[in-house]
Design a protein around this motif. Sequence first.
Motif, mmCIF file in Angstrom:
data_model
loop_
_atom_site.group_PDB
_atom_site.id
_atom_site.type_symbol
_atom_site.label_atom_id
_atom_site.label_comp_id
_atom_site.label_asym_id
_atom_site.label_seq_id
_atom_site.Cartn_x
_atom_site.Cartn_y
_atom_site.Cartn_z
ATOM 1 N N VAL A 125 -7.549 2.282 9.821
ATOM 2 C CA VAL A 125 -6.306 1.959 9.110
ATOM 3 C C VAL A 125 -6.392 0.558 8.515
ATOM 4 C CG1 VAL A 125 -3.852 1.463 9.438
ATOM 5 C CG2 VAL A 125 -4.835 3.572 10.345
ATOM 6 N N ASP A 126 -7.041 -0.369 9.196
ATOM 7 C CA ASP A 126 -7.227 -1.710 8.638
ATOM 8 C C ASP A 126 -7.966 -1.648 7.299
ATOM 9 O OD1 ASP A 126 -5.949 -2.932 10.739
ATOM 10 O OD2 ASP A 126 -7.783 -3.493 11.791
ATOM 11 N N LEU A 127 -9.004 -0.830 7.239
ATOM 12 C CA LEU A 127 -9.763 -0.699 5.994
ATOM 13 C C LEU A 127 -8.945 -0.015 4.909
ATOM 14 C CD1 LEU A 127 -13.222 0.320 7.519
ATOM 15 C CD2 LEU A 127 -12.631 -1.875 6.457
ATOM 16 N N LEU A 128 -8.192 1.022 5.294
ATOM 17 C CA LEU A 128 -7.339 1.704 4.317
ATOM 18 C C LEU A 128 -6.284 0.750 3.772
ATOM 19 C CD1 LEU A 128 -6.496 4.312 2.884
ATOM 20 C CD2 LEU A 128 -5.038 4.814 4.855
ATOM 21 N N THR A 129 -5.724 -0.079 4.637
ATOM 22 C CA THR A 129 -4.708 -1.044 4.202
ATOM 23 C C THR A 129 -5.270 -1.988 3.152
ATOM 24 O OG1 THR A 129 -3.637 -0.940 6.365
ATOM 25 C CG2 THR A 129 -3.133 -2.846 4.991
ATOM 26 N N LEU A 130 -6.474 -2.476 3.364
ATOM 27 C CA LEU A 130 -7.104 -3.347 2.377
ATOM 28 C C LEU A 130 -7.343 -2.604 1.071
ATOM 29 C CD1 LEU A 130 -9.760 -5.309 4.482
ATOM 30 C CD2 LEU A 130 -7.617 -6.187 3.528
ATOM 31 N N ALA A 131 -7.840 -1.372 1.165
ATOM 32 C CA ALA A 131 -8.152 -0.604 -0.045
ATOM 33 C C ALA A 131 -6.903 -0.338 -0.875
ATOM 34 C CB ALA A 131 -8.830 0.710 0.331
ATOM 35 N N VAL A 132 -5.811 0.021 -0.203
ATOM 36 C CA VAL A 132 -4.577 0.359 -0.919
ATOM 37 C C VAL A 132 -3.910 -0.884 -1.511
ATOM 38 C CG1 VAL A 132 -2.207 1.190 -0.597
ATOM 39 C CG2 VAL A 132 -4.126 2.476 0.360
ATOM 40 N N ASN A 133 -3.931 -1.987 -0.781
ATOM 41 C CA ASN A 133 -3.173 -3.174 -1.191
ATOM 42 C C ASN A 133 -3.990 -4.230 -1.924
ATOM 43 O OD1 ASN A 133 -0.278 -3.065 0.250
ATOM 44 N ND2 ASN A 133 -1.802 -2.154 1.631
ATOM 45 N N LYS A 134 -5.271 -4.359 -1.564
ATOM 46 C CA LYS A 134 -6.044 -5.478 -2.104
ATOM 47 C C LYS A 134 -7.424 -5.059 -2.596
ATOM 48 C CE LYS A 134 -3.770 -8.830 0.969
ATOM 49 N NZ LYS A 134 -3.956 -9.855 2.019
ATOM 50 N N PRO A 135 -7.481 -4.061 -3.473
ATOM 51 C CA PRO A 135 -8.800 -3.716 -4.039
ATOM 52 C C PRO A 135 -9.324 -4.889 -4.861
ATOM 53 C CG PRO A 135 -7.049 -2.642 -5.265
ATOM 54 C CD PRO A 135 -6.394 -3.275 -4.073
ATOM 55 N N ARG A 136 -10.619 -5.153 -4.781
ATOM 56 C CA ARG A 136 -11.180 -6.341 -5.434
ATOM 57 C C ARG A 136 -11.478 -6.121 -6.913
ATOM 58 N NH1 ARG A 136 -14.263 -9.988 -1.527
ATOM 59 N NH2 ARG A 136 -15.722 -10.295 -3.248
ATOM 60 N N PHE A 137 -11.930 -4.918 -7.256
ATOM 61 C CA PHE A 137 -12.353 -4.642 -8.626
ATOM 62 C C PHE A 137 -13.382 -5.674 -9.093
ATOM 63 C CE2 PHE A 137 -7.788 -2.989 -8.849
ATOM 64 C CZ PHE A 137 -8.154 -1.693 -8.533
ATOM 65 N N ASP A 138 -14.394 -5.883 -8.263
ATOM 66 C CA ASP A 138 -15.462 -6.808 -8.638
ATOM 67 C C ASP A 138 -16.261 -6.247 -9.804
ATOM 68 O OD1 ASP A 138 -14.789 -8.628 -6.664
ATOM 69 O OD2 ASP A 138 -16.151 -7.753 -5.170
ATOM 70 N N GLN A 139 -16.843 -7.153 -10.587
ATOM 71 C CA GLN A 139 -17.489 -6.737 -11.825
ATOM 72 C C GLN A 139 -18.702 -5.843 -11.592
ATOM 73 O OE1 GLN A 139 -15.975 -7.491 -14.781
ATOM 74 N NE2 GLN A 139 -17.354 -5.889 -15.531
ATOM 75 N N ALA A 140 -19.510 -6.155 -10.575
ATOM 76 C CA ALA A 140 -20.716 -5.348 -10.343
ATOM 77 C C ALA A 140 -20.368 -3.889 -10.032
ATOM 78 C CB ALA A 140 -21.555 -5.965 -9.226
ATOM 79 N N PRO A 141 -19.423 -3.620 -9.106
ATOM 80 C CA PRO A 141 -19.035 -2.221 -8.892
ATOM 81 C C PRO A 141 -18.385 -1.587 -10.125
ATOM 82 C CG PRO A 141 -18.405 -3.547 -7.002
ATOM 83 C CD PRO A 141 -18.834 -4.494 -8.077
#
Length: 436
Positions: A125-141
Amino acid sequence: MTAPIMRRFAALIFLILFSAAPSYAVEIKEVVSPKGIKAWLVQDDFVPLISMRFSFKGGSTQDPNGKEGLANLMTGLFDEGAGDLDSETFQEKLDDVGAEMGFNADDDDVTGSIRMLAEKRDQAVDLLTLAVNKPRFDQAPIDRIRQQIVAGIKSSERDPNTIAGRKFAEVLYGDHPYGRRSEGTEASLNSITHDDLATFHKRNFARDNLIVAVVGSISPEELSPLLDKVFGDLPEKAELETISEAKLAFGQTTRVDYALPQTSISMVYPGVRRQDADFFPAYIMNHILGGGTFSSRIYNEVREKRGLAYSAGSNLVTRDHMAALMVNTATRADRANETLQILKTEIAKMAKDGPTEDELVEAKKYLVGSYAVNNLDSSSAVASTLIGLQDENLGRDYIDKRAELINAVTLDQVKAAAKKLLETDPAILIVGSPQS
């Protein structure tokens, strides 16, 4: 095989073995978190596994003009780094807890899911929380996922069915967003920036357009704080563009000539909304016409009696801004015209006379008896069903009352539905050799 990959493999084997455990009874509880996040829960402690699915209204129809493919690209990036975790670190932590996380965009929704072991719930759930709220959208990905999508687009440009589908969508939907390419084009994808992704995420991920379903080994008391943790800090209201109702271009035939051994035939008629009073009559009628895999009129006439196609059938399609009944088959190029005429004849018979009483009885038996097998046979299937029921505002008692609703349908109602939907001159798509 590295240690993280071995852990991931072992966790996946566990999920595969136990996620298909049948759910024999479905008691749906509504859980409301302190911040007002609602979820439907089916608690099942038989297997130490939890499946969560969620949906945000507003999919690829929300892509700005010139930025087609934005929603689709975004969904490929949620597990590519979030918060203070870059892509590699995020993936390693996901491997360590043995969870499966995924996101997807269709025309009307952005959906997400996670399957996790109950004992690893908090870490997952900690990882899901980060993904839902704070995706990074870094340039390489961004560049990597975009390149993968573009490669798929270029590959599909040589596929005749993809080419035909795009052309048919343009004809059928006109300038409506449904007529656009949800995966985008190479040009539109190359125009998408980090800021475009961040803005789309902020405008579309909100509490007022959220639906959540959870199935597995978790109690309402345990779920409530987790809902706030994952979704409670999202904006209160989404900022969605208003999408108009699609006006389908019935009465037009679209041909795509391509040197193929088989010719594909698609026909589009008006459909019916899930909330409409005549939905179940139309649903039963479609099953008799072409929805029943081995028992429908179309299948019997095209496949069983004449051997003209491997498969032939129809289905009701419902989106937020359209409803249609679609008929599909594929046959030898030199038998395409014959097959099309058979389809038209059977559809005209159904429109004029409707089904028989015996057909109605058999259809009801099948549609009532097959529901659990098709929709409630695994935790993931139950979670998906709960999302659909909420999306259509059908109520938590729908599963219990569904059989009664089907059995209450009369022959006259089914005949009326057939006449209403099938007397329209359809939109037709033919893909194949010019000789067809």
